[in-house]
Design a protein around this motif. Structure first.
Motif, PDB file in Angstrom:
ATOM      1  N   UNK A   4      53.869 -17.125  37.301  1.00 56.70           N
ATOM      2  CA  UNK A   4      52.436 -17.395  37.379  1.00 56.70           C
ATOM      3  C   UNK A   4      51.713 -16.158  37.907  1.00 56.70           C
ATOM      4  N   UNK A   5      50.493 -15.912  37.386  1.00 59.32           N
ATOM      5  CA  UNK A   5      49.690 -14.812  37.881  1.00 59.32           C
ATOM      6  C   UNK A   5      49.363 -15.050  39.355  1.00 59.32           C
ATOM      7  N   UNK A   6      49.692 -14.083  40.205  1.00 58.25           N
ATOM      8  CA  UNK A   6      49.361 -14.168  41.621  1.00 58.25           C
ATOM      9  C   UNK A   6      49.464 -12.780  42.231  1.00 58.25           C
ATOM     10  N   UNK A   7      48.458 -12.366  43.008  1.00 55.17           N
ATOM     11  CA  UNK A   7      47.260 -13.100  43.403  1.00 55.17           C
ATOM     12  C   UNK A   7      46.242 -13.169  42.269  1.00 55.17           C
ATOM     13  N   UNK A   8      45.195 -13.967  42.480  1.00 50.34           N
ATOM     14  CA  UNK A   8      44.169 -14.130  41.452  1.00 50.34           C
ATOM     15  C   UNK A   8      42.907 -13.338  41.778  1.00 50.34           C
ATOM     16  N   UNK A   9      43.006 -12.460  42.757  1.00 45.78           N
ATOM     17  CA  UNK A   9      41.937 -11.510  43.063  1.00 45.78           C
ATOM     18  C   UNK A   9      42.398 -10.116  42.663  1.00 45.78           C
ATOM     19  N   UNK A  10      41.451  -9.326  42.098  1.00 45.81           N
ATOM     20  CA  UNK A  10      41.756  -7.983  41.631  1.00 45.81           C
ATOM     21  C   UNK A  10      40.741  -6.994  42.200  1.00 45.81           C
ATOM     22  N   UNK A  11      41.117  -5.730  42.175  1.00 45.57           N
ATOM     23  CA  UNK A  11      40.210  -4.657  42.567  1.00 45.57           C
ATOM     24  C   UNK A  11      39.819  -3.855  41.341  1.00 45.57           C
ATOM     25  N   UNK A  12      38.518  -3.749  41.095  1.00 47.32           N
ATOM     26  CA  UNK A  12      38.052  -2.931  39.982  1.00 47.32           C
ATOM     27  C   UNK A  12      38.217  -1.456  40.299  1.00 47.32           C
ATOM     28  N   UNK A  13      38.739  -0.698  39.360  1.00 46.29           N
ATOM     29  CA  UNK A  13      38.972   0.733  39.567  1.00 46.29           C
ATOM     30  C   UNK A  13      37.709   1.507  39.195  1.00 46.29           C
ATOM     31  N   UNK A  14      36.806   1.606  40.135  1.00 45.76           N
ATOM     32  CA  UNK A  14      35.560   2.345  39.931  1.00 45.76           C
ATOM     33  C   UNK A  14      35.481   3.450  40.982  1.00 45.76           C
ATOM     34  N   UNK A  15      34.774   4.504  40.626  1.00 44.92           N
ATOM     35  CA  UNK A  15      34.643   5.658  41.509  1.00 44.92           C
ATOM     36  C   UNK A  15      33.352   5.535  42.295  1.00 44.92           C
ATOM     37  N   UNK A  16      33.438   4.873  43.464  1.00 44.02           N
ATOM     38  CA  UNK A  16      32.262   4.666  44.302  1.00 44.02           C
ATOM     39  C   UNK A  16      32.589   5.045  45.745  1.00 44.02           C
ATOM     40  N   UNK A  17      31.547   5.333  46.511  1.00 44.77           N
ATOM     41  CA  UNK A  17      31.693   5.570  47.946  1.00 44.77           C
ATOM     42  C   UNK A  17      30.649   4.754  48.697  1.00 44.77           C
ATOM     43  N   UNK A  18      30.919   4.523  49.968  1.00 48.94           N
ATOM     44  CA  UNK A  18      29.989   3.763  50.814  1.00 48.94           C
ATOM     45  C   UNK A  18      29.946   4.414  52.184  1.00 48.94           C
ATOM     46  N   UNK A  19      28.746   4.621  52.708  1.00 54.27           N
ATOM     47  CA  UNK A  19      28.575   5.213  54.021  1.00 54.27           C
ATOM     48  C   UNK A  19      28.388   4.115  55.062  1.00 54.27           C
TER      49      UNK A  19
END
Length: 450
Positions: free
Chosen positions: A86-101
């Motif tokens: 079964x698919x697990x976990x069911x949460x994923x991280x999108x591979x985007x190039x971002x930063x946060x201050x």
């Protein structure tokens, strides 16, 4: 001609007992999975008979009878054998190039996405992106496993209704929990390190989820305590979830039990009976019925042993009788100690799975003779290993007598299926050396204060 579907991954049979059994998480190229319970395995391998192990395992699991089968193998015919997942976990991280201050520091940040959002290909803000499974999940000491409720965690509120976009902010190498934060577009932000604190309750009470057993796998989760008599008993309080890195070494510890197959006077009979017993002669109800069955041509190889002996063996298998009063290691020690220099084990010549010979100590260095009672060269042996469950966070290891019991309240065994009537097992063939030390010398050494 319709071609057979290719599997998503391949594992060795032994890996399905020791590393990737039911309830274990496995990384695939596109996702992470949890290996399914036994009822979702497609087909079984060959039946494996080992009466002493069968009796011990049945006793531990509290069942009347248990069977062993090798894990399913790849076949060349039209049958589809394999192990579901079964698919697990069911949460994923999108591979985007971002930063946060945040507080004057720059963090790499990626959006947290549910599986439903990436089924037809991951998209974020209208653009196609790649997505990888989030590496953090939650589990409890009963072996239960679940996704973290990232909305609850980010907002520090078990009743939150906010469904803003969630982000995972990371600084440094990504291995320092003090530098990992879960953030919501609404402005809430929380360090993941809070879930790593000892006795932390920030992930909430365990809901008893067992995703490897499907939708019906959820059960009540109770923590345990030691009563006044020293027994481990469940309480009316649930366990709290703990943070678990799904690829960490403490995410899954297989619980296995093994025995060495020892010489048996009826080995030849048992070998032939193994071919016909499972799903066939096990249903015979009387000796008279068996006699009629043995008249059929397909049982010619077995019939030569006689109905009386065959019926006695069938009854013994059904009842699970054996050397139940002795521990596994005790029986094995007795067999090895019974070897003689001339004949080896008394029944070695009658058994294809065991051949042991006592080596003469005449050539042994005199300084070692007082300490060594016997040296046995084991030229041939068969070991049967069966998995009976698993634990998380820490291992539960069999004691020296070969028993496997939950003697620690820190972890408890996770189930391989909703109803257990068979278990996966493998056979190992090999050889070795057995050295018996002098009992009197060991006792004298144990009494020496130094």
């Amino acid at each position: 001609m319709k071609s057979k579907p290719k599997p998503d991954a391949e594992l060795r049979q032994s890996q399905l007992l020791t590393t990737f059994g039911p309830g274990a998480m496995v990384d695939l190229p596109e996702c992470s999975i949890v290996i399914s319970g036994l009822s979702c395995w497609k087909g079984k391998g060959q039946p494996i008979w080992e009466d002493r192990l069968r009796a011990k395992v049945a006793k531990i699991l509290g069942v009347d009878d248990i069977k062993f089968y090798a894990p399913p193998t790849k076949t060349d015919d039209n049958d589809i054998n394999g192990v579901n997942a079964f698919i697990f976990p069911t949460w994923f991280l999108g591979q985007v190039d971002r930063t946060h201050m945040a507080k004057g520091k720059e963090y790499r940040t990626r959006p947290l996405l549910r599986r439903s959002a990436i089924k037809d290909g991951a998209k974020f803000e209208g653009k196609k992106i790649k997505a990888v499974p989030v590496r953090f999940v939650q589990a409890c000491t009963n072996g239960h496993l679940d996704d973290i409720d990232w909305y609850v965690f980010a907002h520090e509120d078990f009743n939150t209704t906010c469904r803003g976009q969630l982000w995972l902010d990371e600084a440094g190498s990504g291995n320092d929990f003090e530098e990992i934060f879960v953030r919501c577009d609404c402005g809430k932000r929380r360090p993941l390190a809070q879930a790593k604190q000892k006795n932390s309750k920030v992930l909430g009470k365990c809901q008893g989820k067992r995703p490897w057993l499907g939708e019906r796998g959820t059960e009540k989760c109770w923590c345990h305590e030691v009563d006044k008599d020293g027994n481990i008993v469940p309480t009316d309080k649930p366990e709290y979830n703990r943070l678990l890195i799904r690829s960490a070494s403490n995410a899954y510890f297989s619980q296995t039990l093994s025995v060495i197959s020892l010489p048996d006077a009826d080995a030849a009979l048992k070998t032939v009976l193994d071919k016909f017993y499972d799903g066939d002669l096990e249903h015979e109800e009387t000796k008279e019925g068996l006699e009629k069955t043995l008249e059929r041509k397909r049982y010619a190889e077995l019939a030569k042993f006689g109905a009386d002996i065959i019926w006695a063996e069938i009854e013994r298998r059904k009842s699970g009788q054996g050397e139940l009063d002795k521990t596994i290691k005790q029986v094995e020690l007795e067999a090895l100690l019974s070897c003689s220099p001339e004949m080896g084990h008394p029944k070695s010549s009658q058994n294809d799975d065991f051949d042991a010979r006592d080596r003469s100590l005449d050539q042994l260095d005199p300084k070692w003779r007082p300490f060594i009672q016997k040296i046995v060269l084991v030229h041939r042996l068969r070991e049967v290993i069966a998995q009976i469950g698993f634990t998380r966070f820490q291992a539960s290891i069999p004691d020296i007598e070969g028993e496997l019991e939950d003697i620690d309240i820190n972890v408890r065994r996770g189930e391989l299926d909703l109803e257990t009537n068979w278990l996966p097992a493998i056979e190992n063939k090999g050889e070795g050396v057995f050295i018996a030390l002098s009992k009197s010398e060991v006792e004298a050494w144990a009494k020496n204060p130094k």
